[in-house]
Design a protein around this motif. Sequence first.
Motif, short mmCIF file in Angstrom:
data_model
loop_
_atom_site.label_atom_id
_atom_site.label_comp_id
_atom_site.label_asym_id
_atom_site.label_seq_id
_atom_site.Cartn_x
_atom_site.Cartn_y
_atom_site.Cartn_z
N GLN A 82 -8.38 -10.63 3.11
CA GLN A 82 -8.32 -9.18 2.94
C GLN A 82 -6.99 -8.77 2.30
O GLN A 82 -6.93 -7.82 1.51
CB GLN A 82 -8.46 -8.49 4.31
N GLY A 83 -5.94 -9.47 2.65
CA GLY A 83 -4.64 -9.18 2.04
C GLY A 83 -4.68 -9.32 0.53
O GLY A 83 -4.10 -8.50 -0.20
N LEU A 141 0.82 -1.21 0.00
CA LEU A 141 0.00 0.00 0.00
C LEU A 141 0.85 1.26 0.00
O LEU A 141 0.38 2.33 -0.42
CB LEU A 141 -0.93 0.00 1.22
N LYS A 142 2.08 1.15 0.45
CA LYS A 142 2.97 2.32 0.46
C LYS A 142 3.56 2.63 -0.91
O LYS A 142 3.93 3.78 -1.18
CB LYS A 142 4.10 2.10 1.46
N VAL A 143 3.66 1.61 -1.77
CA VAL A 143 4.31 1.82 -3.07
C VAL A 143 3.33 1.83 -4.24
O VAL A 143 3.63 2.43 -5.28
CB VAL A 143 5.39 0.74 -3.31
N ARG A 144 2.19 1.19 -4.10
CA ARG A 144 1.20 1.17 -5.18
C ARG A 144 0.50 2.52 -5.23
O ARG A 144 -0.07 2.98 -4.22
CB ARG A 144 0.18 0.05 -4.92
N GLN A 145 0.53 3.16 -6.40
CA GLN A 145 -0.03 4.50 -6.52
C GLN A 145 -1.26 4.52 -7.40
O GLN A 145 -1.39 3.75 -8.35
CB GLN A 145 1.02 5.46 -7.09
N GLN A 146 -2.17 5.42 -7.04
CA GLN A 146 -3.38 5.68 -7.82
C GLN A 146 -3.69 7.17 -7.68
O GLN A 146 -3.59 7.72 -6.57
CB GLN A 146 -4.54 4.84 -7.30
N PHE A 147 -4.03 7.80 -8.78
CA PHE A 147 -4.28 9.25 -8.79
C PHE A 147 -3.06 10.03 -8.28
O PHE A 147 -3.19 11.07 -7.65
CB PHE A 147 -5.50 9.61 -7.94
N GLY A 148 -1.88 9.45 -8.52
CA GLY A 148 -0.66 10.16 -8.17
C GLY A 148 -0.23 10.07 -6.73
O GLY A 148 0.77 10.69 -6.35
N GLY A 172 -2.12 3.66 0.10
CA GLY A 172 -2.16 3.56 1.55
C GLY A 172 -2.60 4.84 2.22
O GLY A 172 -2.92 4.84 3.41
N SER A 173 -2.65 5.93 1.47
CA SER A 173 -3.13 7.20 2.04
C SER A 173 -4.65 7.30 2.04
O SER A 173 -5.22 8.21 2.64
CB SER A 173 -2.54 8.37 1.26
N PHE A 174 -5.33 6.34 1.37
CA PHE A 174 -6.79 6.38 1.32
C PHE A 174 -7.35 5.88 2.65
O PHE A 174 -7.00 4.80 3.13
CB PHE A 174 -7.32 5.51 0.17
N GLN A 175 -8.26 6.65 3.20
CA GLN A 175 -8.76 6.33 4.54
C GLN A 175 -9.49 5.00 4.58
O GLN A 175 -9.37 4.24 5.55
CB GLN A 175 -9.69 7.46 5.02
#
Length: 379
Positions: free
Chosen positions: A329-330, A259-266, A270-273
């Motif tokens: 879930q993983g 989640l720290k390395v996979r990006q979406q919308f730039g 992992g930043s998505f709540q």
Amino acid sequence: MDFEFTSEQQLLQDSLRRYVDKAYSFEARNALLKAGKNGSTDNWGLFAANGWLMAALPEAYGGLGGSLVDTVIIARELGRALVLEPFTGCGVLAAQTLLAAGTEAQKERLLPQLADGTCRIALAYSEAGSRGMPLPVTLQAERQNEGFRLTGCKSLVLGAVGATAFIVSAQIPQTPGISLLLVDADRPGLTCQALPLHDGTWVQALHFDGVEVGFDALLGEAGQGLSALRQGLANGIVALCAELIGSMEKTLEVTADYLKVRQQFGVPIGSFQALQHRMADMAAELELARSSLHVALASMANDDETTRDKTVSGCKMLICRAAKSVCGQGIQLHGGIGMTEEYLVGHYYKRAIVADLLLGSSDSHEAACAAALQVGLRA
């Protein structure tokens, strides 16, 4: 009960962590699976050389005099790497059953061989009608002039591939109770059928067609084997639950890194709540599973057999269901890559599915807990 590790136990955990991180890679494991192997003899020899097979055996029988906590430490670390070698099947189930059932002479002869890895014994107790529970037992051991004649079948024998002998639960006609007998794997009349499981590991079904053994094959006293069998199974279930704890821990770590390395919308996903909430739920389930394992360890050390079995059944039920949830879930949080054979997270889920059915399914243990609760309420 004090769950703080001693300095020796901390060293044990550190050595195992280094081993699984450096010497037991996911690629090496996959190579063994593709070759149709249930582990390697070299790895098993390394387990013995490092003392992992003797950790929880008494010093009088070639062990290190450790406790079930040492077994849990080993099983948890091996679970992080999805280790294929049958530590639970041979190193825990069979060893602890033999320790509980055997005579002094039998333990002095066999346990040192288990401890140093020169002998592998598997526990053959499950039958089609028992669904992984110790009862009922239909395999018959009829008395003969010089011993017993075994007829019947056993299913889902953990650690059977490569085993040199089996501890077999049987009914001796005209003798109440369950008896345990030691049967060499090469006895005439014994057929071993290898069966693949969903996670790539192998078990065996054993078919006894008039297998003859001597009276010295009887472990302990005739008809008195059920308590020892339950003791061995309780140790094995706790070890299996510890393995699943390790699998869940690794799944959380791998998923968090992804989640720290996979990006979406730039930005990293992992930043998505919403995904943070799911990770928090997974961590909470893992913590509940750890607490359940601690309860089982305390019960194994302090409670009577009835209370112990009920507690261990509850532990098996909760941890197996938590493992399926967390590992599932993983996969979802990884997206499409989580579904591929080449990526490790899906293999943790496969192991959780298989572990739920081994040594009695979570449904079977839930029924056992309910039955024990009803007995307690009626008392």
